[in-house]
Scaffold this active site. Structure first.
Site, PDB file in Angstrom:
ATOM      1  N   HIS A 139       1.006  -0.704   3.818  1.00  0.00           N
ATOM      2  CA  HIS A 139      -0.261  -0.885   3.116  1.00  0.00           C
ATOM      3  C   HIS A 139      -0.974   0.433   2.831  1.00  0.00           C
ATOM      4  CE1 HIS A 139      -1.080  -5.427   3.351  1.00  0.00           C
ATOM      5  NE2 HIS A 139       0.206  -5.228   3.577  1.00  0.00           N
ATOM      6  N   GLY A 151      -1.699   6.514  -2.008  1.00  0.00           N
ATOM      7  CA  GLY A 151      -0.449   6.746  -1.309  1.00  0.00           C
ATOM      8  C   GLY A 151      -0.643   6.942   0.181  1.00  0.00           C
ATOM      9  N   ASP A 153      -1.930   8.562   2.657  1.00  0.00           N
ATOM     10  CA  ASP A 153      -2.976   9.559   2.906  1.00  0.00           C
ATOM     11  C   ASP A 153      -3.931   9.184   4.035  1.00  0.00           C
ATOM     12  OD1 ASP A 153      -4.399   7.512   1.731  1.00  0.00           O
ATOM     13  OD2 ASP A 153      -5.030   8.661  -0.036  1.00  0.00           O
ATOM     14  N   ASP A 279      11.728 -15.009  10.082  1.00  0.00           N
ATOM     15  CA  ASP A 279      13.061 -15.434  10.506  1.00  0.00           C
ATOM     16  C   ASP A 279      12.980 -15.812  11.978  1.00  0.00           C
ATOM     17  OD1 ASP A 279      13.514 -13.219  12.206  1.00  0.00           O
ATOM     18  OD2 ASP A 279      14.885 -12.224  10.836  1.00  0.00           O
TER      19      ASP A 279
END
Length: 380
Positions: A139, A151, A153, A279
């Site tokens: 995220h 990005g 950062d 899963d």
């Protein structure tokens, strides 16, 4: 001086006490020592997946690779060098000393030891903090595209506003943990988020040991990238593939990255089924996710995201997805591809790649076998 001799000295005991004053820190030295004798062999076994030539990112796109580290990262992104590593044997100087301050990797060794304690559950599996750290890494870095800012950062923690976006709901607790770890060792938040993400993956049994590069620049001035740059659980395959291609991530790399859902548990898509895994082995980094996402018979406790199902059946992804399900070669193939793809993701928006420092040697050892992996629905 051998590590055992250092530990036994009274002088070291006195010096290290301030660093282990908070709960669990007494085990940090043992964790660091456990990495001393790990195998240092790096095996490069990359798969030629047939995608177009990979795009470069950051300063690799503007000035090219101008340093050995820049060249290594360039090679990882192009498939010429492995994104995995077994480099080990590093013994850090005592934290707080001049020698430690001069060594970029020193503090990261202590961070690694603390995260090993945080991310490992009582059964030896990766736990809720590990899976939250993996999600946090996605995220923070994923809020970037070729036409925007943002990005990897640290802004998801540092901006004070980005965490309030609905897509980041549930990450508040792991952010609190990251703030605490940062206070202990004084590392950058952007680097810490990505280090925690790759550390969490290798903490999971069978997970790859992904190379780590330090040197990202923190951003505390504004949210990292605009809204709408992270995938949604109801997105179409077309939307998902376009979204990631705009991040320089190919469909085959996307197929590898989405496999991180092997360790995830949903809480907000269907609150009535909070805690449901994607899963049946959420504490193990295995390929059951790829099998169970496309299977006609799925355990009742498994919650499949609609976006995963449509992506698995898209022709641009399907061949790779099927290869990951192979009971003999699938795990190794996926680990290799995930390491390469996540290296790219973790460097989105980073424009000083050539000036980074590799500190992969501080990561815990990989566990390529886990005898208890067959036990289902154990999440810690």
């Amino acid at each position: 001086m051998k590590f055992s001799a250092v530990v036994s000295s009274i002088a070291l005991t006195v010096l290290i006490q301030p660093a282990v004053a908070h709960p669990g820190m007494a085990n940090l030295v043992q964790e660091i020592r456990a990495r001393q004798d790990a195998d240092t062999t790096v095996v490069v076994d990359l798969n030629a997946d047939g995608d177009a030539d990979p795009e470069m990112i950051g300063d690799l796109a503007t000035v090219g690779a101008t340093t050995p580290v820049g060249t290594s990262i360039y090679n990882i992104l192009t498939g010429a060098e492995s994104g995995e590593t077994q480099a080990a044997g590093y013994i850090p100087p005592l934290f707080g000393t001049k020698a430690c301050k001069k060594d970029t990797c020193c503090a990261w060794s202590y961070v690694s030891a603390e995260l090993s304690l945080l991310f490992t559950g009582p059964t030896g599996r990766c736990n809720k903090w590990a899976r939250a750290a993996i999600r946090l890494g996605f995220h923070d870095a994923g809020t970037w595209s070729k036409s925007t800012w943002g990005g990897a950062d640290g802004s998801i923690v540092l901006s004070g506003t980005e965490i309030n976006r609905a897509e980041n709901n549930g990450l508040q607790d792991i952010i609190g943990k990251m703030i605490t770890v940062q206070k202990h060792w004084g590392v950058g938040m952007a680097d810490l988020i990505q280090f925690a993400a790759v550390h969490a993956v290798v903490t999971c049994p069978l997970g790859p040991r992904i190379r780590f590069f330090a040197g990202r620049q923190d951003n505390s001035t504004k949210a990292g990238g605009p809204d709408g740059l992270l995938p949604g659980v109801n997105d179409s395959a077309d939307k998902l593939i376009q979204l990631f291609q705009d991040k320089t991530i190919s469909p085959h790399e996307l197929a590898a990255l989405v496999g991180a859902h092997t360790a995830s548990q949903q809480s907000f898509v269907d609150p009535s089924k909070a805690g449901a895994p994607q899963d049946s082995t959420p504490g193990v980094w295995d390929v059951r996710f790829y099998n169970q996402t496309t299977s006609n018979t799925v355990p009742k406790k498994v919650f499949r995201f609609a976006s995963d199902v449509v992506l698995a059946n898209d022709s641009r992804v399907q061949d790779e997805w099927v290869q990951f399900t192979d009971p003999v070669k699938g795990q190794k193939h996926w680990n290799e591809d995930y390491a390469t793809a996540y290296t790219r993701l973790s460097l989105l928006g980073v424009n000083n790649i050539n000036n980074m420092t590799e500190c992969s040697k501080v990561l815990p050892a990989q566990r390529i076998k886990f005898p208890d992996a067959w036990n289902l629905f154990i999440d810690q």
